[in-house]
Design an enzyme around this catalytic site. Structure first.
Site, PDB file in Angstrom:
ATOM      1  N   PRO A 143      20.036   2.758 -18.638  1.00 40.54           N
ATOM      2  CA  PRO A 143      21.276   1.961 -18.627  1.00 40.54           C
ATOM      3  C   PRO A 143      22.050   2.109 -17.307  1.00 40.54           C
ATOM      4  CG  PRO A 143      21.074   3.178 -20.684  1.00 40.54           C
ATOM      5  CD  PRO A 143      19.994   3.690 -19.774  1.00 40.54           C
ATOM      6  N   GLU A 200      16.971  12.735 -23.560  1.00 38.24           N
ATOM      7  CA  GLU A 200      18.142  12.482 -22.708  1.00 38.24           C
ATOM      8  C   GLU A 200      17.711  12.039 -21.310  1.00 38.24           C
ATOM      9  OE1 GLU A 200      20.768  12.590 -24.700  1.00 38.24           O
ATOM     10  OE2 GLU A 200      19.297  13.392 -26.108  1.00 38.24           O
ATOM     11  N   ARG A 223       5.177 -13.540 -15.995  1.00 38.75           N
ATOM     12  CA  ARG A 223       5.388 -14.996 -15.954  1.00 38.75           C
ATOM     13  C   ARG A 223       5.370 -15.554 -14.536  1.00 38.75           C
ATOM     14  NH1 ARG A 223       9.720 -17.037 -17.160  1.00 38.75           N
ATOM     15  NH2 ARG A 223       9.097 -18.904 -18.298  1.00 38.75           N
ATOM     16  N   ASP A 245      11.393 -23.158 -14.353  1.00 36.77           N
ATOM     17  CA  ASP A 245      12.163 -23.006 -15.591  1.00 36.77           C
ATOM     18  C   ASP A 245      13.642 -22.908 -15.253  1.00 36.77           C
ATOM     19  OD1 ASP A 245      12.916 -20.378 -15.134  1.00 36.77           O
ATOM     20  OD2 ASP A 245      11.458 -19.524 -16.530  1.00 36.77           O
TER      21      ASP A 245
END
Ligand code: 4GX
Length: 249
Positions: free
Chosen positions: A89, A116, A154, A169
């Site tokens: 994160p 952790e 992709r 896209d």
């Protein structure tokens, strides 16, 4: 062929997602290869321990640096140019653009943390980039690695059919997609927009572009800051914005 090396304590998490559908086909066609490695194979002793308690105390466990360092050294010896990526994160937000750039690499090494996380010295010395797939906390880096592999794949030429290319896209011009419909023409009392049945390709293209601009303005106005807009797009957008300020009155 693009190589994805994955270092994880849970290689089984990756197996089915990589075998199915588009990624499975791309691997069969040798457009990409995902090699799964169990970090435990680089751990020492009878119990092959990969984690330890944190210095300074506190809850949870931290992944020991030595097995990770040995694993990365072994993989890098075979793939000297491969970049080592860490999912956390705390990383840079992963995006369409990051996926496109990473697809230009010959090889990527995904280091997946559990518990952790890793001893900080691993990040300092062995990791080339850290990415976050969103502001929430997962139980490990495996799902973020899968998400990233899927989004990167992709952009590898041949992985998508030419009718559905990553370069064309909608995210590549920074807007959300227009709504799609298929048969029946009326479902649960809701008709398909008339313009889509008209056969007028010019009108259909203009309607779809307007829908993209409308949706992006309504749902993700932040995206409009960096979207690539033509003069005509800007006119349509101003009209949409006028309508919505009319509706507020
Ligand atoms: N986007 N997590 C990683 C363990 C960990 C912690 C620190 C390395 C360093 C996440 C996310 C995410 C949870 C993956 C903690 N590994 N990763 N994990 N959101 O939540 O990427």
């Amino acid at each position: 062929m693009m190589i994805f090396d994955v270092l994880t304590l849970f290689p089984g998490i990756f197996v089915s997602p990589l075998q199915e559908s588009i990624l499975g086909r791309a691997a069969k066609q040798q457009l990409l290869q995902v090699r799964l490695h169990n970090l435990r194979d680089w751990a020492e002793g009878k119990h092959q321990v990969t984690d330890d308690t944190p210095y300074g105390g506190g809850d949870g466990m931290v992944m020991k640096p030595e097995p990770i360092a040995r694993a990365i050294a072994d993989l890098k010896a075979k793939m000297p140019h491969a970049k080592v990526l860490l999912m956390t994160p705390q990383g840079k937000p992963f995006s369409h653009q990051a996926a496109c750039e990473l697809a230009g690499e010959e090889g990527l090494i995904f280091l997946c943390g559990r518990y952790e996380g890793f001893d900080e010295r691993i990040r300092q010395t062995l990791v080339d980039a850290e990415y976050s797939i969103g502001d929430f906390v997962l139980t490990g880096g495996e799902l973020p690695a899968l998400v990233m592999i899927d989004a990167i794949a992709r952009f590898i030429p041949g992985v998508l059919g030419c009718s559905d290319s990553a370069a064309t896209d909608s995210f590549s011009d920074g807007l959300l997609e227009y709504p799609q419909y298929t048969r029946p023409a009326v479902f649960s009392g809701m008709a398909v927009p008339e313009v889509l049945l008209s056969g007028d390709h010019g009108r259909i293209a203009r309607w779809r572009r307007e829908q993209q601009l409308r949706r992006t303005w309504q749902r993700r106005p932040d995206l409009l800051q960096s979207a690539k807009l033509s003069k005509e797009d800007q006119q349509i957008l101003e009209q949409v914005q006028r309508e919505s300020s009319e509706a507020e009155k």
